[in-house]
Enzyme design. Structure first.
Site, PDB file in Angstrom:
ATOM      1  N   LYS A  30      -3.901 -48.226  -9.165  1.00 51.93           N
ATOM      2  CA  LYS A  30      -3.379 -47.159  -8.877  1.00 51.93           C
ATOM      3  C   LYS A  30      -4.216 -46.851  -9.053  1.00 51.93           C
ATOM      4  O   LYS A  30      -5.573 -46.651  -9.138  1.00 51.93           O
ATOM      5  CB  LYS A  30      -2.807 -46.774 -10.021  1.00 51.93           C
ATOM      6  N   ARG A  89       4.457 -36.945 -22.451  1.00 52.42           N
ATOM      7  CA  ARG A  89       4.550 -36.653 -21.135  1.00 52.42           C
ATOM      8  C   ARG A  89       5.360 -37.028 -20.695  1.00 52.42           C
ATOM      9  O   ARG A  89       6.327 -36.184 -20.544  1.00 52.42           O
ATOM     10  CB  ARG A  89       3.067 -37.532 -20.323  1.00 52.42           C
ATOM     11  N   TYR A 112     -27.001 -24.213  -3.463  1.00 50.93           N
ATOM     12  CA  TYR A 112     -26.526 -22.222  -3.236  1.00 50.93           C
ATOM     13  C   TYR A 112     -26.396 -21.838  -4.913  1.00 50.93           C
ATOM     14  O   TYR A 112     -26.244 -22.062  -5.686  1.00 50.93           O
ATOM     15  CB  TYR A 112     -24.696 -23.077  -3.557  1.00 50.93           C
ATOM     16  N   MET A 123     -21.066 -29.519  -1.298  1.00 46.93           N
ATOM     17  CA  MET A 123     -19.623 -30.604  -0.039  1.00 46.93           C
ATOM     18  C   MET A 123     -20.162 -31.811  -0.106  1.00 46.93           C
ATOM     19  O   MET A 123     -19.102 -32.745  -0.339  1.00 46.93           O
ATOM     20  CB  MET A 123     -19.162 -29.259   0.577  1.00 46.93           C
TER      21      MET A 123
END
Length: 366
Positions: A37, A135, A262, A311
């Site tokens: 997955k 869950r 930043y 980013m």
């Protein structure tokens, strides 16, 4: 075009090694369900699945219909088990004959109705038992109800399984022992209601290493295939399948007392050389990695990440090493464990690996 120059190398030889290590720990008749997955834990699910088929696995598992469909469309012909089937996709799942995990009575009733409408019998399914993770999953009464009420044989239950919440914890672990006791009791209590060929499984990667006496008929292995086991000692037996590298695109001199990145993320303590690497949180390297004393390797030398992760860019201090533009930084791999740097960042290897975005080019070692 790979503008950034960042690469995720997928070493299929190491994947094969890890599969052999895991098989060596199992009893002879116990089979592995490899989990591919999340795009093969952040790599390339098609490449991983095709290699696993080549290595002889009989079934693979994914989370969603879309993941299963991509694999089938690519030519994967073995059974594909879907952990979390969506009600809206049931018709498509049935059409493709993917194995459905039934985790609730609502899902069982919905599926049974669909199969009845389509006049389909003995559809391949698995029942998920909630032994304490809380869950998803059926309780014991619900499992008995399904096994008893399945009079028209709309479904064929291939296995009943559960999932451990902390299988990596040092033994003895009261919570895990309780889950294992409940699962053992379930097997005993439903023995007269089940097909003798039915399989049982509760162990994941950590469970394979930690609870060899509970291998049962199958085990589901995800992170272990890719080189990690949630335990640094067990990791020594495995080989990381992935290696993430990104090149230096610029080196600048930053005087003492100046800020890097930043939000005043880092202040230089001395005159420094700062290298920029074109990989950031859009590629899966989250902001957690910016202020946790985490190193990448350049020319086998440790270089700390400094400032906040951007980013598309992260910055590293290369003041004390010899390097140049174009040299590659090893973000993680065999020489810089994804588990260890993830732990420093306050996360886990699963999150780091599965988050690597598709704009990072994949390279294959067969």
């Amino acid at each position: 075009m790979n503008i950034s120059g960042s690469y995720l190398t997928i070493n299929l030889k190491n994947l094969e090694h890890n599969l052999k290590v895991i098989k060596s720990k199992l009893k002879a008749k116990c089979k592995i369900i490899p989990v591919v997955k999340a795009n093969g834990y952040g790599s390339d699910s098609i490449i991983i699945a095709k290699k696993l088929v080549e290595l002889g696995v009989e079934r693979i598992a994914v989370a969603t219909f879309n993941e299963a469909f991509i694999l089938k469309k690519s030519g994967i012909k073995i059974s594909i088990m879907i952990f979390y089937p969506n009600f809206k996709n049931i018709n498509l799942i049935i059409k493709e004959n993917f194995e459905i995990v039934i985790y609730s009575l609502n899902l069982f009733e919905f599926l049974s109705k669909k199969l009845s409408e389509l006049k389909i019998k003995s559809y391949p399914t698995h029942l998920k038992y909630n032994s304490g993770l809380n869950r998803l999953g059926l309780n014991k009464k619900e499992i008995k109800f399904i096994l008893i009420s399945n009079k028209i044989k709309s479904i064929n239950v291939l296995s009943i399984y559960s999932h451990l919440g902390c299988s990596e914890n040092i033994r003895p672990c009261k919570y895990t022992n309780k889950q294992l006791e409940l699962f053992t009791k379930l097997i005993k209590d439903i023995s007269k209601l089940t097909n003798p060929k039915l399989g049982f499984h509760i162990l994941n990667t950590s469970g394979v290493f930690n609870y060899p006496e509970k291998h049962y008929d199958l085990v589901r292995v995800g992170i272990g295939l890719y080189g990690y086991s949630n335990n640094f000692e067990w990791d020594k037996e495995l080989k990381p399948v992935f290696e993430l590298k990104s090149p230096i695109i610029q080196i600048i001199r930053v005087p003492k007392g100046n800020y890097v990145g930043y939000d005043f993320g880092y202040k230089t303590k001395k005159d420094s050389l700062v290298a920029s690497i074109p990989i950031g949180h859009a590629d899966g390297i989250t902001r957690n990695f910016g202020k946790k004393n985490i190193n990448v390797l350049i020319n086998n030398k440790k270089c700390p990440i400094i400032g906040n992760i951007c980013m598309d860019i992260l910055m590293i201090d290369v003041t004390n090493i010899h390097c140049k533009t174009g040299d590659f930084a090893l973000i993680f791999g065999p020489l810089n464990s994804a588990s260890k740097i993830s732990k420093k960042a306050g996360t886990i290897s699963y999150e780091l690996l599965s988050g690597i975005s598709n704009r990072v080019i994949r390279r294959i070692i067969n």
